[in-house]
Write an enzyme that holds these catalytic residues in place. Structure first.
Site, PDB file in Angstrom:
ATOM      1  N   SER A  99      -3.104 -28.547 -16.245  1.00 38.92           N
ATOM      2  CA  SER A  99      -1.715 -28.921 -15.939  1.00 38.92           C
ATOM      3  C   SER A  99      -1.632 -30.432 -15.845  1.00 38.92           C
ATOM      4  O   SER A  99      -2.637 -31.097 -15.521  1.00 38.92           O
ATOM      5  CB  SER A  99      -1.307 -28.320 -14.597  1.00 38.92           C
ATOM      6  N   TYR A 157      -2.394 -25.565  -5.620  1.00 39.21           N
ATOM      7  CA  TYR A 157      -2.267 -25.372  -7.075  1.00 39.21           C
ATOM      8  C   TYR A 157      -2.756 -26.622  -7.817  1.00 39.21           C
ATOM      9  O   TYR A 157      -3.566 -26.519  -8.747  1.00 39.21           O
ATOM     10  CB  TYR A 157      -0.803 -25.091  -7.432  1.00 39.21           C
TER      11      TYR A 157
HETATM   12  N1  LIG Z   1       5.134 -23.750 -16.944  1.00 45.30           N
HETATM   13  C1  LIG Z   1       4.652 -24.909 -16.513  1.00 45.30           C
HETATM   14  O1  LIG Z   1       5.424 -25.808 -16.147  1.00 45.30           O
HETATM   15  C2  LIG Z   1       3.177 -25.145 -16.469  1.00 45.30           C
HETATM   16  C3  LIG Z   1       2.744 -26.461 -16.323  1.00 45.30           C
HETATM   17  C4  LIG Z   1       1.383 -26.715 -16.257  1.00 45.30           C
HETATM   18  C5  LIG Z   1       0.483 -25.672 -16.363  1.00 45.30           C
HETATM   19  N2  LIG Z   1       0.937 -24.402 -16.512  1.00 45.30           N
HETATM   20  C6  LIG Z   1      -0.062 -23.331 -16.582  1.00 45.30           C
HETATM   21  O2  LIG Z   1       0.172 -22.526 -17.711  1.00 45.30           O
HETATM   22  C7  LIG Z   1      -0.359 -21.224 -17.466  1.00 45.30           C
HETATM   23  C8  LIG Z   1       0.697 -20.203 -17.839  1.00 45.30           C
HETATM   24  O3  LIG Z   1       1.797 -20.339 -16.962  1.00 45.30           O
HETATM   25  P1  LIG Z   1       3.311 -20.040 -17.390  1.00 45.30           P
HETATM   26  O4  LIG Z   1       4.070 -21.265 -17.134  1.00 45.30           O
HETATM   27  O5  LIG Z   1       3.364 -19.399 -18.709  1.00 45.30           O
HETATM   28  O6  LIG Z   1       3.745 -19.042 -16.211  1.00 45.30           O
HETATM   29  P2  LIG Z   1       3.905 -17.459 -16.191  1.00 45.30           P
HETATM   30  O7  LIG Z   1       4.930 -17.036 -17.176  1.00 45.30           O
HETATM   31  O8  LIG Z   1       4.102 -17.091 -14.763  1.00 45.30           O
HETATM   32  O9  LIG Z   1       2.494 -16.946 -16.727  1.00 45.30           O
HETATM   33  C9  LIG Z   1       1.388 -16.731 -15.903  1.00 45.30           C
HETATM   34  C10 LIG Z   1       0.720 -15.453 -16.352  1.00 45.30           C
HETATM   35  O10 LIG Z   1      -0.476 -15.267 -15.603  1.00 45.30           O
HETATM   36  C11 LIG Z   1      -0.593 -13.890 -15.309  1.00 45.30           C
HETATM   37  N3  LIG Z   1      -1.343 -13.730 -14.070  1.00 45.30           N
HETATM   38  C12 LIG Z   1      -1.063 -14.243 -12.850  1.00 45.30           C
HETATM   39  N4  LIG Z   1      -1.951 -13.825 -11.950  1.00 45.30           N
HETATM   40  C13 LIG Z   1      -2.826 -13.015 -12.624  1.00 45.30           C
HETATM   41  C14 LIG Z   1      -3.951 -12.265 -12.240  1.00 45.30           C
HETATM   42  N5  LIG Z   1      -4.404 -12.230 -10.967  1.00 45.30           N
HETATM   43  N6  LIG Z   1      -4.610 -11.558 -13.194  1.00 45.30           N
HETATM   44  C15 LIG Z   1      -4.179 -11.573 -14.468  1.00 45.30           C
HETATM   45  N7  LIG Z   1      -3.119 -12.264 -14.898  1.00 45.30           N
HETATM   46  C16 LIG Z   1      -2.442 -12.964 -13.970  1.00 45.30           C
HETATM   47  C17 LIG Z   1       0.834 -13.366 -15.138  1.00 45.30           C
HETATM   48  O11 LIG Z   1       0.932 -11.996 -15.499  1.00 45.30           O
HETATM   49  P3  LIG Z   1       0.955 -10.832 -14.402  1.00 45.30           P
HETATM   50  O12 LIG Z   1       1.876 -11.286 -13.304  1.00 45.30           O
HETATM   51  O13 LIG Z   1       1.442  -9.642 -15.150  1.00 45.30           O
HETATM   52  O14 LIG Z   1      -0.453 -10.680 -13.953  1.00 45.30           O
HETATM   53  C18 LIG Z   1       1.602 -14.225 -16.140  1.00 45.30           C
HETATM   54  O15 LIG Z   1       1.771 -13.576 -17.372  1.00 45.30           O
HETATM   55  C19 LIG Z   1      -0.761 -21.189 -15.989  1.00 45.30           C
HETATM   56  O16 LIG Z   1      -2.156 -21.411 -15.859  1.00 45.30           O
HETATM   57  C20 LIG Z   1      -0.011 -22.371 -15.406  1.00 45.30           C
HETATM   58  O17 LIG Z   1      -0.628 -22.891 -14.257  1.00 45.30           O
HETATM   59  C21 LIG Z   1       2.255 -24.111 -16.594  1.00 45.30           C
END
Ligand SMILES: NC(=O)c1ccc[n+]([C@@H]2O[C@H](COP(=O)([O-])OP(=O)(O)OC[C@H]3O[C@@H](n4cnc5c(N)ncnc54)[C@H](OP(=O)(O)O)[C@@H]3O)[C@@H](O)[C@H]2O)c1
Length: 249
Positions: free
Chosen positions: A138, A151
């Site tokens: 991130s 986080y």
């Molecule tokens: N969006 C942003 O602004 C941003 C910025 C920097 C980094 N990121 C990173 O990008 C990655 C994806 O995030 P996103 O933004 O796409 O958010 P998101 O839509 O909430 O995706 C996160 C995914 O992780 C899965 N997950 C969470 N806990 C889990 C567990 N214990 N076991 C298996 N799967 C799990 C969730 O599915 P389930 O709930 O079905 O398990 C969900 O599909 C993350 O690592 C996040 O930290 C995002």
């Protein structure tokens, strides 16, 4: 990393960034295995895409990871890419004593999850041609958001661990960091429509443009990442920290 012909295991593939990466990689000619806790959303990712395969696995559960790794390698022995994308982002006030369950779940999911998943697959990946590991960190790995302090710390740790993995696996497994800036997904409530956050499609377009470069950049960072990524190197860390978090009280 090859752009097609891979068998990719991607965690957190049922929503957001993971879902869109899975679909793009599939459409580019890769087999993609998506995991997450909710099978329904994983099946939605796979809908009408023959070579996306959905499996429910909780990356916070070490026993489940070990069993899943054995099972998936027997079903997909050509697996050559692991994408550690699953994550959660609890907001919290670290200035007061509190219930630590969400902070602890954040460490378990965001940091121990990738470490355990990688450990379960590393011996297999070492034996594959064109093997790669992609770790999703991130922008907050580089300048922390105080309201998501644990986080941010997990993402700084992912950045550090990824550098070590890359060095240790040189010429054996390619190790890539994908560091998103703020992107419109449901990582936190309401974020998918929040102004100033990068639209998901535009983010994925830019990311896929970086993944086709050969050699693949060690850090997949879209232009918007530079504000946080380069803050320290450009001598504006404190100013950037204040801009991100507001002035001290
Ligand atoms: N969006 C942003 O602004 C941003 C910025 C920097 C980094 N990121 C990173 O990008 C990655 C994806 O995030 P996103 O933004 O796409 O958010 P998101 O839509 O909430 O995706 C996160 C995914 O992780 C899965 N997950 C969470 N806990 C889990 C567990 N214990 N076991 C298996 N799967 C799990 C969730 O599915 P389930 O709930 O079905 O398990 C969900 O599909 C993350 O690592 C996040 O930290 C995002």
């Amino acid at each position: 990393m090859k752009t097609s012909g891979n068998t990719i295991l991607l965690t957190g593939g049922g929503t957001g960034i993971g879902r869109e990466l899975a679909r793009r990689w599939h459409d580019a000619g890769n087999v993609v295995i998506v995991t997450g806790r909710r099978l329904g959303s994983l099946e939605e990712t796979a809908r009408d895409r023959q070579n996306i395969h959905a499996f429910a696995v909780d990356v916070a559960d070490p026993t489940a990871i070990a069993a899943f790794a054995r099972d998936i390698l027997s079903r997909f022995p050509a697996l050559n890419v692991l994408v550690n994308n699953a994550g959660i982002m609890p907001l919290e006030d670290v200035s007061v004593s509190r219930d630590l369950s969400s902070a602890e779940a954040c460490v378990t999911t965001n940091l121990l999850g990738p470490i355990r998943m990688t450990d379960a697959l590393i011996e297999h990946l070492r034996g594959q041609g064109d093997a790669a590991i992609v770790n999703v960190s991130s922008g907050l790995a580089f300048v922390p958001l105080v309201g998501a302090a644990v986080y941010s710390a997990t993402k700084a740790a992912i950045h550090s661990w990824t550098d070590s993995l890359r060095f240790a696996l040189k010429d054996v497994v390619e190790v890539i960091e994908l560091a998103p800036p703020a992107v419109q997904t449901e990582l936190t409530p309401g974020q998918s429509t929040r102004g100033g956050y990068m639209p998901l499609d535009a983010f994925i377009d830019e990311v896929m443009g970086l993944f086709v470069r050969q050699p693949t950049p060690e850090l997949i960072g879209v232009e918007r990442l530079a504000f946080l990524r380069n803050a320290e190197a450009e001598g504006r860390y404190e100013q950037t920290f204040t801009t991100l978090n507001g002035s001290a009280h």
